[in-house]
Design a protein around this motif. Structure first.
Motif, mmCIF file in Angstrom:
data_model
loop_
_atom_site.group_PDB
_atom_site.id
_atom_site.type_symbol
_atom_site.label_atom_id
_atom_site.label_comp_id
_atom_site.label_asym_id
_atom_site.label_seq_id
_atom_site.Cartn_x
_atom_site.Cartn_y
_atom_site.Cartn_z
ATOM 1 N N ASP A 226 68.862 138.445 35.219
ATOM 2 C CA ASP A 226 69.516 138.282 36.490
ATOM 3 C C ASP A 226 70.909 137.421 36.510
ATOM 4 O O ASP A 226 71.847 137.622 37.650
ATOM 5 C CB ASP A 226 68.694 137.814 37.646
ATOM 6 N N THR A 227 71.161 136.645 35.543
ATOM 7 C CA THR A 227 72.211 136.087 35.609
ATOM 8 C C THR A 227 72.985 136.126 34.292
ATOM 9 O O THR A 227 73.143 135.094 33.393
ATOM 10 C CB THR A 227 72.188 134.526 35.743
ATOM 11 N N LYS B 142 68.932 134.335 31.361
ATOM 12 C CA LYS B 142 67.788 135.281 32.170
ATOM 13 C C LYS B 142 68.570 136.738 32.555
ATOM 14 O O LYS B 142 69.657 136.576 32.968
ATOM 15 C CB LYS B 142 67.326 134.268 33.176
ATOM 16 N N CYS C 151 77.351 134.450 39.958
ATOM 17 C CA CYS C 151 76.990 133.913 41.006
ATOM 18 C C CYS C 151 78.329 133.430 41.800
ATOM 19 O O CYS C 151 78.785 133.133 42.677
ATOM 20 C CB CYS C 151 76.088 132.850 41.088
ATOM 21 N N SER D 70 70.093 129.447 32.381
ATOM 22 C CA SER D 70 69.983 130.601 33.134
ATOM 23 C C SER D 70 70.898 131.754 32.303
ATOM 24 O O SER D 70 70.584 132.817 32.197
ATOM 25 C CB SER D 70 70.270 130.466 34.653
ATOM 26 N N THR E 284 75.024 132.635 45.940
ATOM 27 C CA THR E 284 73.748 132.475 45.193
ATOM 28 C C THR E 284 73.025 133.714 45.216
ATOM 29 O O THR E 284 73.247 134.623 46.072
ATOM 30 C CB THR E 284 72.828 131.544 45.593
ATOM 31 N N ARG E 285 72.070 134.215 44.285
ATOM 32 C CA ARG E 285 71.388 135.361 44.443
ATOM 33 C C ARG E 285 70.626 135.435 45.675
ATOM 34 O O ARG E 285 70.147 136.625 46.148
ATOM 35 C CB ARG E 285 70.427 135.599 43.305
ATOM 36 N N ALA E 286 70.348 134.069 46.619
ATOM 37 C CA ALA E 286 69.521 134.052 47.636
ATOM 38 C C ALA E 286 70.416 134.390 48.816
ATOM 39 O O ALA E 286 69.917 134.196 49.970
ATOM 40 C CB ALA E 286 68.702 132.924 47.789
#
Lengths: 365, 145
Positions: free
Chosen positions: B72-73, B70, B79, B124, B90-92
């Motif tokens: 974003d990763t 994906k 991460c 991912s 984490t992205r969050a």
């Protein structure tokens, strides 16, 4: 020499000045996490006003509302005489002053009532939290803001009146409000000051005690819009590994179902889980969805669906956070926009109280 | 047929234990050792010439940037930070404990959790499941950090 303003009345007046100044600063100027001090000032005002209303019936002669010259014809006459610079001297309030007090007291009582309703309805805090729904709180807050602006004007006019009295007509009204005595031949007034002080103290202590006992009892009833729910360990372990274990009241039941049914592509990552765990977590989220809470955050953000299901896409969310610099989200202690707990220290309870907001240091408010 | 699989199973087990001893330093313990043994068995069953996992290959995998998963990763390091011994995020925004076994001794102790994260994160980052070889190399690298 007559004692016009008894000691309880004077103490009331100056204590109220302090409370109003604190409430005004924390209401108009400081960010919302000063709400706790604002509430304290409001409670103090509530107690003081309750005393003043009782003292207006049982106090010494010039404190009683019955002695206020409130006839409109008197007011008219008085204002004309002021314009001609020949005002009559009144021992107690002059007609303009008496009306001023009525307006001030009315606004202050309205502010305390709407304040307590706003606190109860929007924040689920305070003595009326158990009966006040969010919408009532919201309307009350609007009225509260209007009344606060009204009070600013009323205080300005009050000060103007004091200025006119002291500077133009050389009536030492400020000194009288501090010391209590006025040169006068009016013998209506007073017994020795001591009896009023003792009676005032008894009244004040009784009113304060009663309000505190009743207020605390009412405030400890479960609020109408929020309840404490048990977060399943699965939820904290599985979802809380990567992001906040978001409170279920932050999204609708439909949104929770969609999110839980699409974990293979969860905001750009694979967050798949086994079916049993998904079912457990989904059940918890759907059962406690935004519609089952009546908090500010559930009403304004939780119940609003967005195509992405992201709460940060809700217009209200953006508006509330518009003053937050992007750099704050990049701070190590925050990390991202969706880490509510980074600033909202009570996020996991779903309350999002204003006074639980702590922006990390290094940030502009 | 059944006789053959019993014999072959036994032989695999011996190979696995042997291989596990081969890669294990004092840091590799208990559950992680078992897991590596399992992957060894899996790899050996397909590749008879297998001589053991390599921390170096694990290191290359960790720092590679396949970008086949994906967007974003693109990498493990997206991460987990640029070092196995420092905390990631984490992205969050949640902190991730360091990947190195020496820094987070309880990290590789739960096989269900291990399987979950390999499944998710390989999808991912790589866009596919990881091979037993990749998983073994990765764990071997983390065990030596």
């Amino acid at each position: 020499m007559t004692r016009v303003w008894d000691l309880p009345l004077r103490l009331f007046h100056w204590a109220m000045v302090v409370a109003v100044v604190v409430a005004a600063i924390t209401g108009f100027l400081t960010p919302e996490w000063w709400l706790d001090l604002h509430s304290v000032a409001g409670y103090a005002l509530g107690v003081l006003l309750a005393f003043r209303l009782v003292w207006g019936v049982f106090g010494s002669p010039y404190s009683r509302f019955r002695s206020f010259p409130l006839k409109l014809s008197d007011l008219h006459q008085h204002l004309i005489s002021v314009l001609h610079r020949t005002p009559r001297i009144f021992v107690g309030h002059n007609p303009a002053g008496a009306w001023m007090i009525v307006v001030l007291l009315f606004l202050l009582v309205a502010l305390v009532i709407t304040g307590v309703l706003a606190l109860g309805g929007r924040e689920n805090l305070g003595p009326l939290a158990f009966v006040t729904v969010y919408q009532i709180g919201n309307i009350s807050r609007e009225v509260h803001e209007i009344a606060a602006l009204g009070l600013l004007w009323a205080v300005a006019i009050h000060l103007l009146g004091v200025f006119v009295d002291t500077r133009i007509f050389k009536h030492p009204v400020l000194a009288v409000m501090m010391i209590g005595n006025k040169m006068s031949s009016d013998k209506r007034a007073n017994g020795p000051d001591g009896t009023h002080t003792a009676r005032g103290a008894v009244w004040f202590a009784s009113i304060t005690g009663l309000l505190i006992v009743v207020g605390v009892a009412m405030a400890s009833v479960t609020p109408s819009g929020w309840r404490n729910i048990q977060t399943p360990a699965d939820y904290v372990a599985e979802c809380g590994d990567c992001h906040d274990a978001y409170h279920p009241s932050l999204r609708t039941a439909a949104a929770w179902r969609s999110v839980m049914n699409g974990l293979e592509n969860h905001y750009g990552e694979d967050a798949s889980l086994d079916e049993g765990t998904i079912a457990d977590i989904r059940a918890y989220l759907v059962e406690n969805h935004a519609g089952t809470f009546d908090t500010e955050v559930a009403n304004r953000i939780g119940r609003i669906d967005t195509p992405s299901f992201r709460m940060t896409d809700v217009r209200r969310w953006k508006k509330q956070h518009r003053d937050i610099n992007e750099s704050v989200y990049r701070l190590k202690s925050v990390g991202s926009k969706v880490n509510c707990q980074g600033c909202h220290k009570d996020a996991e309870s779903g309350r999002f109280d204003d006074d639980k907001i702590h922006l990390p240091s290094g940030d502009k408010s | 047929m059944s006789t053959f699989s019993i014999v072959s199973g036994r032989r695999l087990l011996i190979a696995a234990v042997f291989a596990a001893c081969f890669v294990s330093g004092p840091a590799v313990a208990g559950m992680l050792q078992d897991t590596i043994a399992r992957y060894t068995a899996e790899v050996t069953s397909a590749d008879k010439g297998f001589t053991g996992f390599s921390a170096e290959r694990g290191r290359m995998l960790f720092f590679s940037r396949p970008a086949t998963g994906k967007p974003d990763t693109p990498s493990c390091t997206s991460c987990h930070s640029d070092s196995p011994v420092t905390v990631g995020q984490t992205r969050a925004g949640k902190e991730i404990a360091p990947m190195a076994l020496s820094r987070t001794p309880d990290r590789y102790t739960e096989s269900k959790k291990l399987a979950k994260w390999f499944r998710r994160n390989c999808k991912s980052v790589l866009g596919r499941v990881c091979t037993a070889m990749e998983k073994g190399d990765f764990l071997t690298f983390m065990a030596t950090q």
